[in-house]
Design an enzyme around this catalytic site. Structure first.
Site, short mmCIF file in Angstrom:
data_model
loop_
_atom_site.label_atom_id
_atom_site.label_comp_id
_atom_site.label_asym_id
_atom_site.label_seq_id
_atom_site.Cartn_x
_atom_site.Cartn_y
_atom_site.Cartn_z
N ASP A 203 0.85 -1.12 0.11
CA ASP A 203 0.26 0.01 0.03
C ASP A 203 0.73 1.33 -0.08
O ASP A 203 1.89 1.42 0.80
CB ASP A 203 -0.81 -0.04 1.21
CG ASP A 203 -1.79 1.12 1.12
OD1 ASP A 203 -3.12 0.61 0.66
OD2 ASP A 203 -1.68 2.25 1.43
N ILE A 204 0.49 2.18 -0.73
CA ILE A 204 1.45 3.24 -0.97
C ILE A 204 1.09 4.23 0.40
O ILE A 204 -0.23 4.60 0.70
CB ILE A 204 0.92 4.32 -2.30
CG1 ILE A 204 1.38 3.31 -3.59
CG2 ILE A 204 1.76 5.34 -2.24
CD1 ILE A 204 0.83 4.01 -4.89
N GLU A 246 -4.52 2.03 -4.33
CA GLU A 246 -3.33 2.25 -4.39
C GLU A 246 -2.52 0.94 -3.79
O GLU A 246 -1.38 0.93 -3.26
CB GLU A 246 -2.93 3.46 -3.25
CG GLU A 246 -3.37 3.40 -1.97
CD GLU A 246 -4.53 3.69 -1.64
OE1 GLU A 246 -4.62 4.01 -0.22
OE2 GLU A 246 -5.50 3.85 -2.50
#
Length: 326
Positions: A203-204, A246
């Site tokens: 996950d960003i 994301e």
């Protein structure tokens, strides 16, 4: 509704933020055997089989509320005869006269799926023919002809649909549907031959801040760039895919917990050291799980997701294995 949209070669449904249908075009009504009065004012979920309602709650609603759109969702609807009809759906949220609405475009997938099923059935027949090859040479030759014919028909029908079905439109890497099929395959290999594998969910970090600060266009550039980094740095046997928003996933065959943790930490470093001129810097948090005898498809995803949450809770830009939580 625009007259051309009523008869467009795709289905169209518009609903309000609460999920009640406000408009539906004639194409969708014709395909499904309904009249307009049967759908307008009804809740969108009334058209969904139970299994698809779960997908809608876990994937559609979070994404439409967070990003304002959903792309390439594979979902089925019940027609007037209560049969399940598969569709590929794109949706986008917008506001009109102060009211939030969601427009959905629907493309039928039944013909493509039917051809896939026919091809699989033909291949099974071929395998059976090999077992009885001394008695079935003539039948085998006919099956070869059927396979060639079905493959040619499938290629003709699927020109353009294969990429839609298995590739994420924005980033160019594999999508969630492809990931789920590969996950099922690796679980089957584990059950039959004990071939272990691990799973990453990435996950960003602070991606919402990227969108809020630089805009969704830069956010899309960041997603594309991260997908390219993953594609360039995973091993040839690994399966990298966009899970949604994301989030990305990587399946790592023949990889135990220790090896997976080492690979994840190296990936943390690669992403952090990459040139992010669009944002000035970017990191990812990673959750790791390794498949065991007690696991299922749902549990390994849940375990990796819990490990991802721990990475974020403990400062982000790090990798955590599920075994570290127990």
């Amino acid at each position: 509704m625009d007259e051309r949209l009523k008869e467009a070669p795709c289905g169209f449904i518009s609903m309000n933020h609460e999920g009640f249908i406000t408009e539906v075009n004639q194409t969708f009504l014709h395909w499904m055997g309904y009249v307009e009065e049967e759908l307008v004012g009804k809740h969108f979920e009334s058209l969904l089989p139970i299994s698809n309602k779960l997908i809608f709650h876990s994937y559609f609603y979070p994404n439409i509320n967070l990003y304002g759109y959903v792309e390439e969702l594979f979902i089925s609807f019940r027609n007037s005869s209560n049969a399940s009809i598969p569709y590929l759906m794109n949706a986008r949220q917008y506001e009109r006269d102060g009211i939030e609405l969601i427009d959905c475009i629907l493309v039928q997938m039944k013909k493509r799926i039917d051809y896939e099923l026919e091809l699989r059935s033909t291949k099974r027949k071929m395998e059976e023919a090999y077992v009885e090859k001394n008695k079935a040479l003539a039948k085998l030759e006919q099956i070869y002809k059927e396979i060639e014919q079905k493959q040619a028909e499938l290629i003709a029908i699927n020109s353009g649909l294969i990429e839609i079905s298995y590739t994420d439109k924005l980033t160019g890497i594999k999508n969630r549907r492809f990931f789920q099929e590969k996950l099922e395959e690796h679980i089957d290999l584990y059950r039959k031959g004990g071939k272990s594998f691990s799973l990453f969910i990435l996950d960003i970090d602070y991606f919402k801040k990227v969108n809020d600060t630089y805009g969704h266009q830069i956010g899309d550039v960041v997603l594309v760039k991260l997908a390219k980094i993953l594609s360039n740095h995973v091993r040839s046997e690994d399966v990298a895919a966009r899970f949604g928003g994301e989030e990305f996933t990587i399946i790592l065959p023949n990889t135990n917990a220790i090896e997976a943790k080492h690979i994840a930490e190296k990936l943390n470093h690669v992403v952090e050291q990459a040139e992010w001129e669009e944002t000035g810097g970017l990191t990812v948090s990673i959750g790791i799980a390794t498949f065991t005898d007690q696991d299922t498809e749902a549990s390994i995803i849940l375990n990796a997701d819990q490990a991802l949450y721990a990475s974020k809770k403990n400062g982000r830009n790090r990798a955590t294995h599920f075994v570290e939580l127990t």
